[in-house]
Write a protein that holds these residues in place. Structure first.
Motif, mmCIF file in Angstrom:
data_model
loop_
_atom_site.group_PDB
_atom_site.id
_atom_site.type_symbol
_atom_site.label_atom_id
_atom_site.label_comp_id
_atom_site.label_asym_id
_atom_site.label_seq_id
_atom_site.Cartn_x
_atom_site.Cartn_y
_atom_site.Cartn_z
ATOM 1 N N ALA A 275 0.796 -1.367 -0.016
ATOM 2 C CA ALA A 275 -0.084 0.303 -0.023
ATOM 3 C C ALA A 275 0.938 1.165 -0.092
ATOM 4 N N TRP A 276 2.218 1.362 0.663
ATOM 5 C CA TRP A 276 3.068 2.655 0.795
ATOM 6 C C TRP A 276 3.463 2.083 -0.546
ATOM 7 N N LEU A 277 3.708 1.676 -0.649
ATOM 8 C CA LEU A 277 4.612 2.311 -2.965
ATOM 9 C C LEU A 277 3.498 1.622 -3.224
ATOM 10 N N ILE A 278 2.112 1.508 -4.438
ATOM 11 C CA ILE A 278 0.897 2.020 -4.302
ATOM 12 C C ILE A 278 0.496 3.317 -4.402
ATOM 13 N N GLY A 279 0.652 4.046 -2.784
ATOM 14 C CA GLY A 279 0.546 5.408 -2.014
ATOM 15 C C GLY A 279 2.008 6.293 -2.829
ATOM 16 N N MET A 280 2.509 5.541 -3.209
ATOM 17 C CA MET A 280 3.920 6.725 -3.941
ATOM 18 C C MET A 280 4.367 6.719 -5.596
ATOM 19 N N GLY A 281 2.879 5.543 -5.890
ATOM 20 C CA GLY A 281 2.033 5.718 -7.260
ATOM 21 C C GLY A 281 3.912 4.181 -8.029
ATOM 22 N N ARG A 282 4.095 4.481 -7.240
ATOM 23 C CA ARG A 282 4.795 3.410 -7.982
ATOM 24 C C ARG A 282 4.608 2.188 -8.143
ATOM 25 N N THR A 283 3.447 1.419 -8.556
ATOM 26 C CA THR A 283 2.888 -0.386 -8.483
ATOM 27 C C THR A 283 3.213 -0.683 -9.408
ATOM 28 N N THR A 284 3.966 -0.477 -10.272
ATOM 29 C CA THR A 284 5.227 -1.090 -11.283
ATOM 30 C C THR A 284 6.253 -1.861 -10.539
#
Length: 240
Positions: A105-114
């Motif tokens: 969730a933290w990575l996604i929240g930073m926009g780092r989906t890939t």
């Protein structure tokens, strides 16, 4: 088709309905018993991976991981039979899925989906090396193949939907195994559970360790949900 350079790109927030649909689907897999019996294998992979990672971090020798078709699993490590290394190794199992969901969730929240999807692939590759039975190999390889296909071939919006679904599932699924554990303990069906092993190692009652597992799961869900909601939605679930 994606490329390695895409790992470092910041992805745009997905459309709101994608976030909602991913959360609803994840909740359905956790709440609907037939779906849970199948999807729980993902939780077991994360559970046993948590045991394995912490064992290695504390210098224990890892003999292997076995995953079973009834969604149970076992991680065997060698080393000192007590002490901090053994305590944290036992503690890592039930806390690993929700904490992994929080990391995603933290990575996604930073926009780092890939990057989140490829981090999941890296973790699965590490687990695969230590798998010692065929069902475990099939489970890990199948999970990895799906994630790779999405991360390499899918559009940004599909990647976002899958990433949100994966993180939401781990966050929502964190509490149910804890409830199942205590139900089995109350029926004296799990005398060697992680909670009971921790009780023997520390002298703290097993029920207290079950509560620790539950607190970690619920706290991860709360913080993770706040991280997954795009800022533009103007929601702020984390009090400052």
């Amino acid at each position: 088709m994606a490329s390695i350079s895409a790992l470092w790109q910041v992805n745009d927030d997905p459309k709101p309905w994608i976030v909602v649909a991913a959360a609803v689907l994840a909740l359905g897999l956790v709440a609907y018993p037939p779906a849970w019996r199948l999807s729980r294998n993902i939780v077991t992979i994360a559970h046993e991976g948590g045991h394995a990672l912490v064992a290695l971090l504390f210098g224990r020798k890892l003999d292997g991981i076995r995953l079973h078709s009834d969604t149970s699993g076992v991680t065997v490590s060698r080393g000192r039979p007590d002490g901090a290394g053994m305590v944290f190794t036992a503690l890592a199992g039930y806390t690993a899925p929700p904490l992994l969901g929080l990391l995603f969730a933290w990575l996604i929240g930073m926009g780092r989906t890939t990057l989140m999807l490829w981090a999941a692939l890296a973790l699965l590759a590490g687990i695969l090396i230590m798998i010692r039975n065929m069902f475990g190999v099939v489970s890990v390889v199948t999970t990895g193949a799906v994630i790779f296909a999405v991360s390499w071939f899918a559009s940004d919006q599909i990647q976002a939907a899958f990433a949100y679904f994966g993180a939401s599932f781990l966050l929502l699924a964190g509490a149910r195994p804890v409830i199942e554990l205590q139900r089995m303990r109350s029926r004296r069906q799990a005398p060697t559970s992680d909670a009971d092993q921790l009780a023997k190692l520390t002298g703290v009652p097993g029920l207290m360790w079950v509560l620790v597992f539950g607190v970690v799961a619920l706290a991860s869900l709360y913080v993770g949900a706040a991280l997954l909601i795009p800022e533009r939605w103007a929601f702020d679930l984390l009090p400052i």
